[in-house]
Design a protein around this motif. Structure first.
Motif, short mmCIF file in Angstrom:
data_model
loop_
_atom_site.label_atom_id
_atom_site.label_comp_id
_atom_site.label_asym_id
_atom_site.label_seq_id
_atom_site.Cartn_x
_atom_site.Cartn_y
_atom_site.Cartn_z
N LYS A 159 0.82 -1.20 0.00
CA LYS A 159 0.00 0.00 0.00
C LYS A 159 0.86 1.26 0.00
CE LYS A 159 -3.34 -2.81 0.13
NZ LYS A 159 -3.93 -3.17 -1.14
N LYS A 160 0.86 1.93 -1.10
CA LYS A 160 1.59 3.19 -1.17
C LYS A 160 0.75 4.29 -0.52
CE LYS A 160 -0.30 4.25 -5.72
NZ LYS A 160 0.01 4.52 -7.13
N SER A 161 1.39 5.40 -0.22
CA SER A 161 0.72 6.50 0.48
C SER A 161 -0.03 7.38 -0.52
CB SER A 161 1.74 7.34 1.24
OG SER A 161 2.40 6.55 2.20
N ILE A 162 -1.29 7.66 -0.19
CA ILE A 162 -2.09 8.53 -1.07
C ILE A 162 -1.88 10.00 -0.72
CG2 ILE A 162 -3.83 6.78 -1.47
CD1 ILE A 162 -5.56 8.29 0.60
N ALA A 163 -1.32 10.30 0.45
CA ALA A 163 -1.00 11.66 0.87
C ALA A 163 0.14 11.57 1.87
CB ALA A 163 -2.21 12.35 1.49
N VAL A 437 -4.65 14.67 8.83
CA VAL A 437 -5.18 13.33 8.59
C VAL A 437 -6.66 13.40 8.28
CG1 VAL A 437 -5.56 11.05 9.60
CG2 VAL A 437 -3.42 12.27 10.06
N TYR A 438 -7.38 14.20 9.05
CA TYR A 438 -8.82 14.31 8.83
C TYR A 438 -9.13 15.02 7.52
CZ TYR A 438 -10.97 12.28 12.97
OH TYR A 438 -11.45 11.39 13.91
N ALA A 439 -8.30 15.97 7.11
CA ALA A 439 -8.52 16.63 5.82
C ALA A 439 -8.41 15.62 4.68
CB ALA A 439 -7.50 17.76 5.64
N ALA A 440 -7.40 14.75 4.74
CA ALA A 440 -7.26 13.72 3.71
C ALA A 440 -8.44 12.75 3.76
CB ALA A 440 -5.94 12.98 3.90
N ALA A 441 -8.89 12.39 4.97
CA ALA A 441 -10.02 11.47 5.11
C ALA A 441 -11.29 12.08 4.54
CB ALA A 441 -10.21 11.11 6.58
N LEU A 477 -9.54 18.02 -1.80
CA LEU A 477 -8.72 18.53 -0.70
C LEU A 477 -8.71 20.06 -0.68
CD1 LEU A 477 -7.04 17.42 1.62
CD2 LEU A 477 -5.03 17.53 0.14
N LYS A 478 -8.68 20.67 -1.86
CA LYS A 478 -8.69 22.13 -1.94
C LYS A 478 -9.98 22.72 -1.40
CE LYS A 478 -7.54 22.23 -6.31
NZ LYS A 478 -7.18 22.74 -7.67
N ARG A 479 -11.07 21.93 -1.48
CA ARG A 479 -12.38 22.41 -1.05
C ARG A 479 -12.79 21.82 0.30
NH1 ARG A 479 -11.84 22.20 -6.31
NH2 ARG A 479 -12.84 23.75 -7.66
N THR A 480 -11.81 21.33 1.03
CA THR A 480 -12.10 20.71 2.31
C THR A 480 -12.70 21.72 3.29
OG1 THR A 480 -10.35 19.06 2.10
CG2 THR A 480 -11.07 19.59 4.32
N LEU A 481 -13.78 21.34 3.92
CA LEU A 481 -14.41 22.16 4.96
C LEU A 481 -15.12 21.22 5.92
CD1 LEU A 481 -15.27 24.82 6.23
CD2 LEU A 481 -17.20 24.90 4.63
N PHE A 482 -14.65 21.17 7.17
CA PHE A 482 -15.28 20.31 8.17
C PHE A 482 -14.97 20.85 9.56
CE2 PHE A 482 -11.00 18.70 7.61
CZ PHE A 482 -10.59 18.38 8.89
N ASN A 483 -15.69 20.36 10.53
CA ASN A 483 -15.45 20.67 11.93
C ASN A 483 -14.82 19.45 12.59
OD1 ASN A 483 -16.52 23.26 11.78
ND2 ASN A 483 -18.58 22.56 12.28
N ASN A 484 -13.70 19.66 13.27
CA ASN A 484 -13.03 18.54 13.93
C ASN A 484 -13.72 18.21 15.25
OD1 ASN A 484 -12.16 20.50 15.73
ND2 ASN A 484 -10.09 20.59 14.90
N SER A 485 -13.18 17.26 15.97
CA SER A 485 -13.82 16.81 17.21
C SER A 485 -13.78 17.87 18.31
CB SER A 485 -13.13 15.53 17.72
OG SER A 485 -11.75 15.76 17.97
N ALA A 486 -12.92 18.89 18.14
CA ALA A 486 -12.89 20.00 19.10
C ALA A 486 -13.90 21.08 18.71
CB ALA A 486 -11.49 20.60 19.18
N GLY A 487 -14.60 20.89 17.59
CA GLY A 487 -15.62 21.84 17.17
C GLY A 487 -15.10 23.00 16.37
N GLU A 488 -13.83 22.94 15.93
CA GLU A 488 -13.26 24.04 15.18
C GLU A 488 -13.29 23.73 13.68
OE1 GLU A 488 -10.27 26.26 18.24
OE2 GLU A 488 -9.39 24.83 16.86
#
Length: 895
Positions: A159-163, A437-441, A477-488
């Motif tokens: 398994k090669k790395s995707i990011a 890591v979460y941005a890639a996910a 990835l360029k359009r990534t927008l999410f809230n992490n577990s800390a709510g940020e």
């Protein structure tokens, strides 16, 4: 012959290169831009990177860590370079939290049924040892697969790395970007890379979890302005990165009125011998710059090697005669308190009170509990844990050896370590690794949910894991927008940099070597310009050398209010002299470049440090001068009324009859009005009072002077009529006197009417004549008309004076000319002296001069003409009879 050989070699080289390229093109590709696949029966990498951490999964995220390093001796060219490296590696124990942050994020994602479901996320972490050749090898290993190094090829079953996440140092990040950009593999840097915003186009695969350094520089400027620090020192490593920093920051500081007292370049000592040489030979010479008493603030471009070098200097100072530093250190976000095992003995207290713009972090739920579970054998495949554990706790996980005093039990706890070795709270860079890591996910999740023309779909509609290519992540990835577990919120801007804030951290160093970080402010690059930096001054702790006082860092003392800065020739603009503001100008703040004028309705204070409101100035009834003049005016008017009453009461006496009763009454009434006219001048000038002042003054005085002139002519004609055969008798009587009074007054009325119709007087405010006062007075409208009225009265007064002067020796029985002469002399003297006095005064005192002239000239007429007559009528009534008059007449003729 030689040239032909050279041409043949060049041709042969080009031919070989073309054949290799053709061979690569004929090989099968997994996907567009993918790496060609081969049979992976080749042997493992004969020289693998020893420190690595592998966890299998359907998809893998790579990371280049900077935890382990070596100290090299300088090459001697007498032995192989591999033999020049000290066998014992050194661990930057604090960076181990970055690795754990990646493992923690992967653990969470693999338990999350909603994000990338049915996909196991693995990771492959390699150390780069701060060496360029190892940095280039690490990404090639990530792209080839675990334990395989086949450049330009990928083993499908591995398994090669995707990011790829990394690196920590700018050189590492830049080297990674060079390799990963070729294969369109996303690189998420969790610290500032070596690229600037203008170079983003050269690295389209690079994403940065930290905002641009330009925002930090703005924050530093805001911080310096907040504390009024204008004279600072700049420190950076003597390399391309440090030079680029100095070339960037100096113009920014200059544009914001801040000067660099000096630039201190720390040598980039690659080898231990160079470090020793710098410490022993050049320390004293370089240290003098830092000792500058005026420069109490030092801005350090804080790459980790720079801080290590400084700590060596501070430790060296302790054992020398050099004075320890007491400075305010401002350090960029690249820096963190981290220690190699041998650095724990280095001085840290000099950095007490340091302010740094740290990468924003937040505490994630469950992270501390996760750290508490870490033990030496917590995860299979962790090649970093042994060296970290041994050097952090000072023990050995191996069997007891002679040079090891203690064997690790394996039950040591991370929370017992000092902050320089390891922190239980999530640091900013670990927080960035977690978000990366979460941005890639999320990018993978979006590909799976929304689909893409660049991926294949399985029959069930899920993502075909085996065929996903790294370059496919860029779109999402360029359009990534999410809230992490800390709510940020986590998202990238147009420059592929994280949209986030910086924390302004105050570092507190304790004598036992421990430290605490206190958040004392926040830098929000996306807030309005004036509110980007918020500070809590009360929470800041300064270096102990400042004795809890606010440090001052200026070239010279600040110019106090009332002074302005004057540049010193040949010195930087932050060094200046203080010059008092000119008369009428102020400077209300410290260190003002120029003094300025106050508004028209204000004036400069005596100290010239503020503007004071001007007071309205006019002659009023509320001040002593106004009351006094009003009292005099009324008093003289009452006296004149009394004289008029005396003359009316004794109107049948010879003395009153002999002096032309009608003219006497007209003159006395006009004098009463003259004495009362000053009341129009006292009080706030108005639209009605201003024209009325001058018109009343001109007309009433013209009547009075005309009456005096008529009396003078009447006396002369009466004397001439007594001569035998004189024809003057026909002119004696009321007709002539009335004509003189009316004509004299009419001409003045005409002048006043013209004045009113052309440029009448009006109320005006004079802001400039007197300091501190706004003069409210009556503007004459037409100065020419004003002096024309005065000139006309002066003309009639001069005629009266001349006629009376020549008639002063006429017989006493008929003679008023002597008294009129004196009265006109007084009248003319008053108004002649009025003109220069009036022109030399300002404001309400001009009104006072005019009132005084009116009262004085009127009193002259009243006293000189009527005082002798009242004396005879009241005190010497025996003289006021026909006999006395006839006797006095005969006596005059005999004389």
């Amino acid at each position: 012959m030689m040239s032909r050989r050279v041409e043949f070699c060049i041709w042969s080289g080009n031919f070989v290169i073309r054949m290799l390229l053709l061979l690569l093109l004929l090989l099968p590709y997994d996907e567009v831009y993918g790496m060609p696949s081969i049979n992976c029966s080749i042997k493992d990498d004969p020289f693998p990177i020893p420190h690595n951490f592998y966890q299998p999964g359907n998809l893998s995220i790579g990371m280049i860590a900077n935890q382990v390093g070596f100290i090299n001796n300088p090459p001697s060219f007498m032995q192989h370079p591999t033999h020049l490296t000290i066998d014992e590696p050194m661990s930057v124990t604090k960076n181990y939290q970055h690795i754990l942050a990646l493992a923690f994020a992967a653990k969470e994602l693999n338990k999350d049924p909603n994000l990338i479901p049915n996909i196991t996320l693995g990771f492959y972490i390699l150390n780069c040892y701060h060496l360029g050749r190892m940095t280039f090898k690490a990404p090639l290993s990530l792209l080839s697969g675990q334990r395989k190094l086949v450049p330009n090829f990928s083993c499908n079953e591995l398994k090669k790395s995707i990011a790829v996440i990394g690196g920590l140092l700018p050189e590492t990040s830049s080297n990674l970007a060079t390799i990963l950009n070729i294969y369109k593999t996303p690189q998420v840097s969790y610290k500032h890379g070596a690229t600037e915003m203008s170079q983003i186009k050269n690295f389209p695969s690079l994403y940065q979890m930290v905002p641009s350094e330009a925002y930090q520089y703005k924050g530093v400027v805001h911080l310096l302005h907040h504390f009024r620090w204008t004279w600072i020192g700049l420190l950076a490593m003597d390399d391309d990165r440090g030079n680029q920093f100095l070339q960037t920051i100096v113009p920014i500081l200059t544009e914001n009125s801040i000067c660099s007292a000096f630039t201190f370049k720390l040598p980039k000592a690659t080898y231990m011998e160079e470090v020793v040489e710098e410490m022993t030979v050049k320390l004293s010479e370089r240290y003098q710059y830092l000792m500058d008493r005026k420069t109490n603030v030092l801005f350090l471009y804080g790459e980790p090697p720079v801080v290590t070098y400084l700590r060596i200097i501070f430790t060296k100072v302790v054992f020398t005669s050099l004075t320890p530093l007491s400075k305010v250190w401002i350090i960029s976000s690249h820096w963190d308190f981290e220690s190699l095992a041998l650095q724990n003995i280095l001085d840290m207290e000099t950095l007490h009170g340091t302010l740094s713009f740290t990468v924003h972090s937040n505490q994630l739920p469950g992270f501390q509990e996760f750290l508490q579970t870490i033990r030496p054998f917590w995860a299979e495949g962790d090649g970093f844990i042994q060296i970290f554990w041994e050097q952090a706790f000072g023990c050995s996980l191996k069997h007891k050896q002679e040079d090891v005093e203690e064997i690790c039990t394996g039950e040591e706890k991370l929370e017992s370590l000092p902050g320089t070795s390891f922190e239980m709270h999530m640091t900013g860079y670990s927080y960035n690794v977690y978000n990366a890591v979460y941005a890639a996910a999320h990018a993978l999740h979006n590909i799976n949910i929304h689909g893409s023309k660049h991926r294949r779909l399985a029959k069930v509609g899920r993502l075909d894991v085996q065929n996903i290519q790294p370059w496919q992540l860029h779109h999402c990835l360029k359009r990534t927008l999410f809230n992490n577990s800390a709510g940020e919120s986590v998202r990238f801007d147009k420059n592929r940099e994280l949209v986030t804030v910086f924390d302004l951290t105050n570092w507190l160093i304790f004598p036992n070597g421990s430290f605490a970080r206190v958040k004392v402010g926040r830098l929000d690059p996306f807030a309005p310009s004036d509110n980007q930096l918020t500070l809590n001054d009360d929470r800041i702790v300064w270096h102990r050398g400042f004795k809890e006082m606010l440090p001052v860092s200026v070239c010279n003392d600040q110019c106090q209010p009332g002074y302005s800065k004057t540049k010193r020739e040949g010195e930087k603009f932050c060094c200046y002299d203080c010059t008092p503001c000119p008369e009428g100008m102020i400077s209300e703040q410290k260190d003002m470049d120029n003094c300025f004028q106050c508004p028209e309705d204000q004036y400069a204070s005596k100290e010239r440090d503020r503007c004071l409101p001007k007071v309205l100035s006019f002659l009023s009834y509320n001040e002593d001068l106004g009351i006094t003049l009003a009292f005099l005016s009324c008093s003289f008017a009452l006296i004149t009324v009394a004289v008029l009453g005396i003359f009316i009461k004794h109107q049948n006496t010879p003395l009153v009859k002999a002096n032309n009763q009608d003219l006497t009454y007209i003159l006395l009434i006009s004098l009463i009005l003259c004495f009362l006219s000053p009341l129009l001048y006292i009080g706030h000038p108005g639209i009605v009072s201003c024209p009325l002042q001058q018109m009343t003054f001109g007309i009433i005085f013209s009547v009075a002077v005309s009456s005096v002139l008529a009396k003078t002519i009447n006396v002369v004609l009466a004397f001439m009529a007594t001569k035998p055969g004189s024809r003057m008798r026909i002119w004696i009587g009321k007709r002539l006197t009335n004509m003189v009074v009316l004509s004299g007054s009419f001409i003045q009325v005409v002048i006043c009417t013209v004045w009113l119709c052309t440029a009448p007087p009006f109320p005006d405010v004079d802001m400039k004549s007197l300091t501190g006062e706004m003069l409210v007075d009556c503007n004459k409208g037409s100065v020419v008309m004003f002096y024309l009225i005065l000139g006309y009265m002066a003309l009639m007064a001069m005629i009266s004076f001349i006629v009376a002067y020549f008639a002063r020796k006429l017989p006493d029985t008929f003679n008023e000319a002597k008294f009129i002469t004196f009265s006109m002399l007084v009248f003319c003297s008053v108004w002649i002296s009025f003109i220069p006095t009036y022109l030399s005064t300002k404001g309400k005192y001009m009104v006072v001069v005019e009132i005084f002239s009116i009262l004085a000239s009127s009193a002259g007429l009243l006293g000189c003409i009527f005082a002798p007559k009242c004396y005879i009528i009241v005190l010497k009534p025996q003289l006021n009879n026909q006999g006395q008059i006839m006797w006095r007449s005969k006596s005059s003729r005999i004389d």
